[in-house]
Design a protein around this motif. Structure first.
Motif, PDB file in Angstrom:
ATOM      1  N   GLN A   1     -10.826   2.953  -0.353  1.00 51.06           N
ATOM      2  CA  GLN A   1     -10.137   2.738  -1.799  1.00 51.06           C
ATOM      3  C   GLN A   1      -9.448   1.809  -1.888  1.00 51.06           C
ATOM      4  O   GLN A   1      -8.326   1.415  -2.343  1.00 51.06           O
ATOM      5  CB  GLN A   1      -9.301   4.190  -2.194  1.00 51.06           C
ATOM      6  CG  GLN A   1     -10.258   5.075  -2.517  1.00 51.06           C
ATOM      7  CD  GLN A   1      -9.743   6.523  -3.033  1.00 51.06           C
ATOM      8  OE1 GLN A   1      -8.706   6.511  -3.821  1.00 51.06           O
ATOM      9  NE2 GLN A   1     -10.224   7.616  -2.920  1.00 51.06           N
ATOM     10  N   LEU A   2     -10.001   0.653  -1.084  1.00 50.63           N
ATOM     11  CA  LEU A   2      -9.340  -0.799  -1.053  1.00 50.63           C
ATOM     12  C   LEU A   2      -7.944  -1.039  -0.318  1.00 50.63           C
ATOM     13  O   LEU A   2      -7.062  -1.954  -0.472  1.00 50.63           O
ATOM     14  CB  LEU A   2      -9.171  -1.583  -2.319  1.00 50.63           C
ATOM     15  CG  LEU A   2     -10.657  -1.289  -3.426  1.00 50.63           C
ATOM     16  CD1 LEU A   2     -10.266  -1.939  -4.657  1.00 50.63           C
ATOM     17  CD2 LEU A   2     -11.785  -1.870  -2.597  1.00 50.63           C
ATOM     18  N   GLU A   3      -7.716   0.133   0.447  1.00 51.02           N
ATOM     19  CA  GLU A   3      -6.395   0.346   1.063  1.00 51.02           C
ATOM     20  C   GLU A   3      -6.742   0.351   2.724  1.00 51.02           C
ATOM     21  O   GLU A   3      -7.434   1.047   2.990  1.00 51.02           O
ATOM     22  CB  GLU A   3      -5.412   1.182   0.682  1.00 51.02           C
ATOM     23  CG  GLU A   3      -4.428   1.038  -0.850  1.00 51.02           C
ATOM     24  CD  GLU A   3      -3.825   2.134  -1.113  1.00 51.02           C
ATOM     25  OE1 GLU A   3      -2.621   1.953  -0.204  1.00 51.02           O
ATOM     26  OE2 GLU A   3      -3.866   2.887  -1.950  1.00 51.02           O
ATOM     27  N   ASP A   4      -5.706  -0.143   3.500  1.00 45.91           N
ATOM     28  CA  ASP A   4      -5.692   0.087   5.033  1.00 45.91           C
ATOM     29  C   ASP A   4      -4.859   1.252   5.152  1.00 45.91           C
ATOM     30  O   ASP A   4      -3.653   1.348   4.849  1.00 45.91           O
ATOM     31  CB  ASP A   4      -5.177  -1.188   5.600  1.00 45.91           C
ATOM     32  CG  ASP A   4      -6.037  -2.219   5.634  1.00 45.91           C
ATOM     33  OD1 ASP A   4      -7.114  -2.168   5.611  1.00 45.91           O
ATOM     34  OD2 ASP A   4      -5.788  -3.469   5.592  1.00 45.91           O
ATOM     35  N   LEU A   5      -5.718   2.422   5.743  1.00 47.10           N
ATOM     36  CA  LEU A   5      -4.922   3.482   5.943  1.00 47.10           C
ATOM     37  C   LEU A   5      -4.926   3.921   7.370  1.00 47.10           C
ATOM     38  O   LEU A   5      -5.763   3.432   8.320  1.00 47.10           O
ATOM     39  CB  LEU A   5      -5.763   4.712   5.061  1.00 47.10           C
ATOM     40  CG  LEU A   5      -5.623   4.720   3.544  1.00 47.10           C
ATOM     41  CD1 LEU A   5      -6.413   5.679   2.955  1.00 47.10           C
ATOM     42  CD2 LEU A   5      -4.298   4.569   3.031  1.00 47.10           C
ATOM     43  N   GLU A   6      -4.115   4.945   7.487  1.00 52.24           N
ATOM     44  CA  GLU A   6      -3.933   5.249   9.237  1.00 52.24           C
ATOM     45  C   GLU A   6      -3.970   6.960   8.995  1.00 52.24           C
ATOM     46  O   GLU A   6      -3.157   7.442   8.062  1.00 52.24           O
ATOM     47  CB  GLU A   6      -2.770   5.356   9.676  1.00 52.24           C
ATOM     48  CG  GLU A   6      -2.515   3.748  10.328  1.00 52.24           C
ATOM     49  CD  GLU A   6      -1.922   2.778   9.053  1.00 52.24           C
ATOM     50  OE1 GLU A   6      -1.129   3.588   8.419  1.00 52.24           O
ATOM     51  OE2 GLU A   6      -2.151   1.754   8.847  1.00 52.24           O
ATOM     52  N   MET A   7      -4.968   7.736   9.548  1.00 54.10           N
ATOM     53  CA  MET A   7      -5.026   9.056   9.612  1.00 54.10           C
ATOM     54  C   MET A   7      -4.577   9.452  11.012  1.00 54.10           C
ATOM     55  O   MET A   7      -5.095   9.171  12.152  1.00 54.10           O
ATOM     56  CB  MET A   7      -6.635   9.292   9.426  1.00 54.10           C
ATOM     57  CG  MET A   7      -6.745  10.985   9.204  1.00 54.10           C
ATOM     58  SD  MET A   7      -8.599  10.950   8.816  1.00 54.10           S
ATOM     59  CE  MET A   7      -8.737  12.706   8.753  1.00 54.10           C
ATOM     60  N   ALA A   8      -3.506  10.346  11.068  1.00 56.25           N
ATOM     61  CA  ALA A   8      -2.908  10.585  12.397  1.00 56.25           C
ATOM     62  C   ALA A   8      -3.736  11.612  12.807  1.00 56.25           C
ATOM     63  O   ALA A   8      -4.094  12.776  12.077  1.00 56.25           O
ATOM     64  CB  ALA A   8      -1.480  10.839  12.199  1.00 56.25           C
ATOM     65  N   PHE A   9      -3.829  11.793  14.239  1.00 56.17           N
ATOM     66  CA  PHE A   9      -4.661  13.132  14.892  1.00 56.17           C
ATOM     67  C   PHE A   9      -4.258  13.306  16.246  1.00 56.17           C
ATOM     68  O   PHE A   9      -3.730  12.486  16.928  1.00 56.17           O
ATOM     69  CB  PHE A   9      -6.043  12.719  14.859  1.00 56.17           C
ATOM     70  CG  PHE A   9      -6.711  11.819  15.489  1.00 56.17           C
ATOM     71  CD1 PHE A   9      -6.520  10.367  15.033  1.00 56.17           C
ATOM     72  CD2 PHE A   9      -7.282  12.134  16.871  1.00 56.17           C
ATOM     73  CE1 PHE A   9      -7.023   9.722  16.105  1.00 56.17           C
ATOM     74  CE2 PHE A   9      -7.771  11.074  17.566  1.00 56.17           C
ATOM     75  CZ  PHE A   9      -7.473   9.831  16.922  1.00 56.17           C
ATOM     76  N   MET A  10      -4.514  14.403  16.744  1.00 62.66           N
ATOM     77  CA  MET A  10      -4.414  14.868  18.064  1.00 62.66           C
ATOM     78  C   MET A  10      -5.733  14.956  18.636  1.00 62.66           C
ATOM     79  O   MET A  10      -6.554  15.448  17.958  1.00 62.66           O
ATOM     80  CB  MET A  10      -3.464  16.119  18.175  1.00 62.66           C
ATOM     81  CG  MET A  10      -2.045  15.872  17.878  1.00 62.66           C
ATOM     82  SD  MET A  10      -0.991  17.378  18.166  1.00 62.66           S
ATOM     83  CE  MET A  10      -1.211  18.297  16.545  1.00 62.66           C
ATOM     84  N   ASP A  11      -5.813  14.687  19.746  1.00 63.08           N
ATOM     85  CA  ASP A  11      -7.250  14.724  20.642  1.00 63.08           C
ATOM     86  C   ASP A  11      -7.145  15.348  22.043  1.00 63.08           C
ATOM     87  O   ASP A  11      -6.402  14.812  22.748  1.00 63.08           O
ATOM     88  CB  ASP A  11      -8.096  13.517  20.660  1.00 63.08           C
ATOM     89  CG  ASP A  11      -9.221  13.596  21.294  1.00 63.08           C
ATOM     90  OD1 ASP A  11      -9.587  14.637  21.761  1.00 63.08           O
ATOM     91  OD2 ASP A  11      -9.771  12.230  21.437  1.00 63.08           O
TER      92      ASP A  11
END
Ligand SMILES: *[C@@H]1O[C@H](CO)[C@@H](O)[C@H](O)[C@H]1NC(C)=O
Ligand SMILES: *[C@@H]1O[C@H](CO)[C@@H](O)[C@H](O)[C@H]1NC(C)=O
Ligand SMILES: *[C@@H]1O[C@H](CO)[C@@H](O)[C@H](O)[C@H]1NC(C)=O
Ligand SMILES: CC(=O)N[C@H]1CO[C@H](CO)[C@@H](O)[C@@H]1O
Length: 344
Positions: free
Chosen positions: A55-65
């Motif tokens: 949606q025209l924004e730079d985003l960060e999705m936090a996650f654990m692996d």
């Protein structure tokens, strides 16, 4: 406001031919701040970031692996948190699956916990599924067992419908959206109204609600952890955005029912239900007559399981909304029995 809506729309239309079916982004594995995007809560495993544009924004999705300690069984599970939880709340289930040789991916959805808090975002289950499919692609994972609780259970249904080829097994635990609240008579209320309720969240209000709905009127000291984890975000550096987003999320749950789609689920499915649960979006503002028909999980579990073509049902008649937290041994025994018995 109107102009930007129109220009966004035309960009969408112009690039329609280039539509990708999932987010395209990169994985960041460097160090991250403990206080990340407004959540200062210590996760049980290192937090990584999926960086992508949406949606025209730079985003960060936090996650654990999390990788298995010893021998891998070659399978990967992805765990979806509920509205009042974060990826970290799955710590007990992570331990159990890790010991069984699973790789486990645990995202915080956009807007939640340690992920970005974009307030000009169109929140939808479909968008969350699209984002999450992109995360899996960036990790080079093409098959997962999806396990979702509460709002995460709702998302796990949408994810399974949108990306059936990605899902081998599906597990839903006390999902919201097992009924269509609006169809049952819950009046629509505005995001502004929900915003006011969200703004007033306090330790007492969160604990009071969870004690009744989640833990059948009982409370253990350890449950404080999950109230404090949430309060820390409501009180954190992203408070303003978070409150607005949580109000948008209530709107999403109300207006994007999954209850009419269970017949389309292809995956082998386990429906797990604490039958004392009474969670129902809108039960506090619907009429008494309508409220009385909502959140009857003893009925809902059976109904949903009967609608899904390949479903099994595990009932916990004496438990509430969060059996994986309140009674982890019973919960995980039933979960493993299902996961370890596969027809294919
Ligand atoms: C995805 O991103 C990479 C790196 O930015 C780029 O090279 C690639 O073309 C993108 N793929 C799609 C389908 O947009
Ligand atoms: C985050 O929490 C830790 C302790 O839990 C505290 O020492 C630290 O000051 C907090 N950071 C912020 C930015 O509030
Ligand atoms: C939340 O913030 C308020 C006001 O800054 C403060 O009084 C309260 O102690 C905080 N609560 C928590 C749990 O940090
Ligand atoms: C919206 C927002 O504040 N996002 C931040 C989330 O955290 C990452 C990692 O620190 C930042 O790069 C983002 O700016």
């Amino acid at each position: 406001m109107k102009l930007s809506f129109l220009s966004t729309l035309s960009v969408g239309l112009l690039s329609a031919g280039l539509v990708a079916s999932q987010a395209n982004g990169t994985i960041y594995e460097g160090s991250v701040a403990e206080d990340l995007n407004g959540s200062n809560f210590t996760y049980p495993y290192p937090v990584k970031l999926f960086k992508f544009e949406s949606q025209l924004e730079d985003l960060e999705m936090a996650f654990m692996d999390i990788r298995p300690k010893s021998k891998s069984n070659g399978r990967t599970a992805i765990l979806f948190h509920g509205k009042n939880f974060c990826g970290a709340t799955w710590e007990g289930t992570i331990e159990v699956l890790m010991a069984e040789g699973w790789r486990i991916i645990v995202p915080d959805q956009i807007g939640f916990c340690k992920s970005s808090k974009p307030t000009n975002y169109q929140f939808s289950l479909h968008q969350f599924a699209w984002n999450t499919r992109g995360l899996l692609d960036a990790l080079d994972i093409d098959k997962v067992t999806v396990i979702g609780h509460s709002m995460g259970g709702m998302l796990s249904t949408r994810f399974s419908l949108q990306y059936p080829e990605t899902v081998d097994d599906l597990v839903m635990v006390n999902a919201v959206g097992w009924e269509d609240y609006v169809q049952k008579g819950v009046p629509y209320i505005s995001i502004d109204k929900t915003w006011a309720t969200e703004s007033a969240s306090s330790f007492a209000s969160i604990k009071g609600y969870e004690k009744t709905a989640y833990y059948v009127g009982e409370w253990e000291d350890e449950y404080d952890t999950w109230v404090n984890m949430l309060l820390n975000i409501y009180n954190g550096s992203e408070r303003e955005n978070y409150v607005k987003i949580q109000a948008q999320i209530v709107d999403m749950v109300l207006t994007q029912p999954i209850a009419h789609y269970f017949g389309d689920i292809q995956a082998r499915t386990l429906v797990m239900v604490g039958e004392q649960d009474i969670t129902a979006i809108g039960s506090t503002w619907a009429s008494d007559d309508v409220s009385a028909t909502l959140g009857q999980f003893d009925v809902l579990g059976k109904t949903v399981a009967s609608q899904i073509p390949n479903a099994q049902l595990v009932r916990f008649p004496d438990l509430g909304h969060a059996p994986q937290i309140s009674h982890p041994k019973r919960f995980h025994r039933a979960l493993l029995r299902f996961l370890n018995k596969r027809g294919n």
